[in-house]
Design a protein around this motif. Structure first.
Motif, PDB file in Angstrom:
ATOM      1  N   LEU A 107       0.826  -1.206   0.000  1.00 43.42           N
ATOM      2  CA  LEU A 107       0.000   0.000   0.000  1.00 43.42           C
ATOM      3  C   LEU A 107       0.864   1.260   0.000  1.00 43.42           C
ATOM      4  CD1 LEU A 107      -2.803  -1.020   2.543  1.00 43.42           C
ATOM      5  CD2 LEU A 107      -2.934  -0.968   0.040  1.00 43.42           C
ATOM      6  N   GLU A 108       1.961   1.222   0.728  1.00 43.06           N
ATOM      7  CA  GLU A 108       2.855   2.377   0.749  1.00 43.06           C
ATOM      8  C   GLU A 108       3.495   2.605  -0.617  1.00 43.06           C
ATOM      9  OE1 GLU A 108       5.597   1.714   3.902  1.00 43.06           O
ATOM     10  OE2 GLU A 108       4.096   2.039   5.496  1.00 43.06           O
ATOM     11  N   ARG A 109       3.838   1.513  -1.320  1.00 43.69           N
ATOM     12  CA  ARG A 109       4.400   1.671  -2.667  1.00 43.69           C
ATOM     13  C   ARG A 109       3.367   2.243  -3.626  1.00 43.69           C
ATOM     14  NH1 ARG A 109       6.800  -3.439  -1.653  1.00 43.69           N
ATOM     15  NH2 ARG A 109       5.327  -4.479  -3.050  1.00 43.69           N
ATOM     16  N   VAL A 110       2.111   1.824  -3.479  1.00 44.16           N
ATOM     17  CA  VAL A 110       1.046   2.378  -4.321  1.00 44.16           C
ATOM     18  C   VAL A 110       0.902   3.878  -4.084  1.00 44.16           C
ATOM     19  CG1 VAL A 110      -1.449   2.382  -4.712  1.00 44.16           C
ATOM     20  CG2 VAL A 110      -0.230   0.214  -4.511  1.00 44.16           C
ATOM     21  N   HIS A 111       0.903   4.280  -2.813  1.00 39.46           N
ATOM     22  CA  HIS A 111       0.781   5.703  -2.494  1.00 39.46           C
ATOM     23  C   HIS A 111       2.027   6.481  -2.924  1.00 39.46           C
ATOM     24  CE1 HIS A 111      -2.635   4.387  -0.083  1.00 39.46           C
ATOM     25  NE2 HIS A 111      -2.977   5.646   0.052  1.00 39.46           N
ATOM     26  N   ALA A 112       3.158   5.798  -2.988  1.00 41.74           N
ATOM     27  CA  ALA A 112       4.381   6.470  -3.420  1.00 41.74           C
ATOM     28  C   ALA A 112       4.373   6.754  -4.920  1.00 41.74           C
ATOM     29  CB  ALA A 112       5.601   5.621  -3.061  1.00 41.74           C
ATOM     30  N   LEU A 118      -5.664  11.067  -7.656  1.00 49.43           N
ATOM     31  CA  LEU A 118      -6.276   9.768  -7.909  1.00 49.43           C
ATOM     32  C   LEU A 118      -6.718   9.115  -6.600  1.00 49.43           C
ATOM     33  CD1 LEU A 118      -7.003   7.359  -9.718  1.00 49.43           C
ATOM     34  CD2 LEU A 118      -4.629   6.588  -9.490  1.00 49.43           C
ATOM     35  N   ILE A 119      -5.833   9.126  -5.592  1.00 47.34           N
ATOM     36  CA  ILE A 119      -6.163   8.510  -4.312  1.00 47.34           C
ATOM     37  C   ILE A 119      -7.334   9.218  -3.660  1.00 47.34           C
ATOM     38  CG2 ILE A 119      -5.307   8.023  -1.994  1.00 47.34           C
ATOM     39  CD1 ILE A 119      -4.042   6.248  -4.060  1.00 47.34           C
ATOM     40  N   ALA A 124     -13.141   9.980  -2.290  1.00 48.38           N
ATOM     41  CA  ALA A 124     -14.328  10.845  -2.349  1.00 48.38           C
ATOM     42  C   ALA A 124     -15.479  10.167  -3.085  1.00 48.38           C
ATOM     43  CB  ALA A 124     -13.973  12.169  -3.020  1.00 48.38           C
ATOM     44  N   ALA A 125     -15.169   9.464  -4.186  1.00 44.20           N
ATOM     45  CA  ALA A 125     -16.213   8.790  -4.951  1.00 44.20           C
ATOM     46  C   ALA A 125     -16.854   7.665  -4.137  1.00 44.20           C
ATOM     47  CB  ALA A 125     -15.631   8.243  -6.252  1.00 44.20           C
ATOM     48  N   VAL A 164     -13.288  10.355   6.099  1.00 39.98           N
ATOM     49  CA  VAL A 164     -12.385  10.880   7.126  1.00 39.98           C
ATOM     50  C   VAL A 164     -11.200   9.951   7.354  1.00 39.98           C
ATOM     51  CG1 VAL A 164     -12.191  11.508   9.563  1.00 39.98           C
ATOM     52  CG2 VAL A 164     -14.205  12.197   8.258  1.00 39.98           C
ATOM     53  N   HIS A 165     -11.476   8.670   7.655  1.00 34.79           N
ATOM     54  CA  HIS A 165     -10.408   7.751   8.036  1.00 34.79           C
ATOM     55  C   HIS A 165      -9.476   7.435   6.874  1.00 34.79           C
ATOM     56  CE1 HIS A 165     -13.167   6.220  11.493  1.00 34.79           C
ATOM     57  NE2 HIS A 165     -12.589   7.361  11.770  1.00 34.79           N
ATOM     58  N   PHE A 166     -10.037   7.186   5.693  1.00 36.67           N
ATOM     59  CA  PHE A 166      -9.191   6.853   4.550  1.00 36.67           C
ATOM     60  C   PHE A 166      -8.365   8.058   4.100  1.00 36.67           C
ATOM     61  CE2 PHE A 166     -11.178   2.773   2.650  1.00 36.67           C
ATOM     62  CZ  PHE A 166     -11.316   2.255   3.926  1.00 36.67           C
ATOM     63  N   SER A 167      -8.942   9.262   4.208  1.00 39.84           N
ATOM     64  CA  SER A 167      -8.180  10.455   3.831  1.00 39.84           C
ATOM     65  C   SER A 167      -7.025  10.685   4.799  1.00 39.84           C
ATOM     66  CB  SER A 167      -9.098  11.681   3.805  1.00 39.84           C
ATOM     67  OG  SER A 167     -10.071  11.570   2.781  1.00 39.84           O
ATOM     68  N   LEU A 168      -7.276  10.504   6.098  1.00 42.05           N
ATOM     69  CA  LEU A 168      -6.208  10.653   7.081  1.00 42.05           C
ATOM     70  C   LEU A 168      -5.125   9.595   6.870  1.00 42.05           C
ATOM     71  CD1 LEU A 168      -8.233  11.436  10.337  1.00 42.05           C
ATOM     72  CD2 LEU A 168      -6.851  13.028   8.988  1.00 42.05           C
ATOM     73  N   ASN A 169      -5.546   8.377   6.542  1.00 49.38           N
ATOM     74  CA  ASN A 169      -4.572   7.319   6.301  1.00 49.38           C
ATOM     75  C   ASN A 169      -3.746   7.603   5.053  1.00 49.38           C
ATOM     76  OD1 ASN A 169      -3.540   4.724   7.154  1.00 49.38           O
ATOM     77  ND2 ASN A 169      -4.486   3.871   5.326  1.00 49.38           N
ATOM     78  N   ALA A 170      -4.398   8.105   4.005  1.00 47.43           N
ATOM     79  CA  ALA A 170      -3.676   8.465   2.783  1.00 47.43           C
ATOM     80  C   ALA A 170      -2.702   9.605   3.057  1.00 47.43           C
ATOM     81  CB  ALA A 170      -4.658   8.854   1.686  1.00 47.43           C
ATOM     82  N   ARG A 171      -3.130  10.571   3.851  1.00 48.27           N
ATOM     83  CA  ARG A 171      -2.242  11.687   4.191  1.00 48.27           C
ATOM     84  C   ARG A 171      -1.016  11.187   4.953  1.00 48.27           C
ATOM     85  NH1 ARG A 171      -3.747  16.595   8.371  1.00 48.27           N
ATOM     86  NH2 ARG A 171      -1.787  17.734   8.179  1.00 48.27           N
ATOM     87  N   ARG A 172      -1.228  10.240   5.851  1.00 48.71           N
ATOM     88  CA  ARG A 172      -0.109   9.677   6.610  1.00 48.71           C
ATOM     89  C   ARG A 172       0.890   8.996   5.675  1.00 48.71           C
ATOM     90  NH1 ARG A 172       0.437   4.608   9.233  1.00 48.71           N
ATOM     91  NH2 ARG A 172      -1.664   4.102   8.517  1.00 48.71           N
ATOM     92  N   MET A 173       0.387   8.257   4.683  1.00 53.08           N
ATOM     93  CA  MET A 173       1.281   7.579   3.753  1.00 53.08           C
ATOM     94  C   MET A 173       1.994   8.563   2.841  1.00 53.08           C
ATOM     95  SD  MET A 173      -0.614   4.031   2.721  1.00 53.08           S
ATOM     96  CE  MET A 173      -1.043   2.821   3.977  1.00 53.08           C
ATOM     97  N   PHE A 174       1.297   9.623   2.441  1.00 55.97           N
ATOM     98  CA  PHE A 174       1.952  10.634   1.610  1.00 55.97           C
ATOM     99  C   PHE A 174       3.046  11.361   2.390  1.00 55.97           C
ATOM    100  CE2 PHE A 174      -2.091  10.770  -1.047  1.00 55.97           C
ATOM    101  CZ  PHE A 174      -1.501  10.119  -2.115  1.00 55.97           C
ATOM    102  N   GLN A 175       2.817  11.586   3.683  1.00 54.04           N
ATOM    103  CA  GLN A 175       3.842  12.215   4.506  1.00 54.04           C
ATOM    104  C   GLN A 175       5.060  11.309   4.632  1.00 54.04           C
ATOM    105  OE1 GLN A 175       1.700  13.103   8.116  1.00 54.04           O
ATOM    106  NE2 GLN A 175       1.137  15.164   7.425  1.00 54.04           N
TER     107      GLN A 175
END
Length: 200
Positions: A107-112, A118-119, A124-125, A164-175
């Motif tokens: 998952l981290e490689r996908v977010h990288a 897109l994420i 949102a969709a 909320v939760h998925f956006s926060l998780n995505a933000r954590r991975m982007f950081q």
């Protein structure tokens, strides 16, 4: 069918408490199977407080016995928990097959590699579609005295939880991606030794 409906109507508190307990238990057990170390947990509260808090959430099954209004939030939480559990079980084969750490790294490689739009757009969709289903049900059952109203509230709650939760998780991975890209390399470059001439 009429006998079952009559039984539920006369014993709605214990029946709803049992349904809520089963829904919360399914959520906790599916999470435990998927991510024992909570590496894959999207809820930041559960990820921070750990398993004692997760197991403690089973205590909400007493809600139907809280005054006369307890059945309403109990029904909404039951619907939300059932949807969360279904989502957990749908991803369970990946984490159990690859392993928690390997799946988290995937998952981290996908977010990288994936663009942020897109994420966040997919999150949102997904949230909008589930929330729309709840809102549609709410249009047909706008009366808070009806149980279907709280089915709709539970669906909307699940859609908002995804946002909320998925956006926060995505933000954590982007950081994490930003930190890893700006982290200096630990390998220091060594001067290349000058080649000796073999000529006399």
């Amino acid at each position: 069918m009429a006998d079952a409906a009559a039984f539920l109507a006369s014993h709605y508190r214990p029946c709803l408490a049992a349904a809520l307990f089963a829904a919360r238990l399914a959520d906790v057990v599916s999470t435990r199977l998927a991510t024992p170390k909570l590496r894959l947990e999207a809820n930041p509260v559960v990820r921070k407080l750990g398993w004692p808090f997760a197991w403690a959430t089973l205590g909400v099954c007493v809600l139907p016995y809280v005054a006369e209004w307890g059945w309403a939030p109990a029904l909404a939480i039951t619907v939300t928990s059932l949807q969360v559990s279904a989502s957990n079980f749908s991803r369970l084969p990946f984490s159990r097959t690859l392993g928690e750490e390997a799946y988290a790294e995937l998952l981290e490689r996908v977010h990288a590699r994936a663009p942020r739009r897109l994420i966040y757009g997919c999150i949102a969709a997904s949230s909008a579609l589930i929330t729309s289903a709840g809102a549609l049900l709410l249009l047909f059952y706008p009366n808070p005295a009806e149980p279907a109203y709280y089915f709709a509230v539970g669906m909307i709650g699940y859609g908002l939880a995804i946002a909320v939760h998925f956006s926060l998780n995505a933000r954590r991975m982007f950081q994490r991606r930003s930190q890893s890209s700006t982290r200096p390399s630990s390998v220091t470059s060594q001067p290349t030794p000058r080649a000796r001439s073999s000529a006399p």
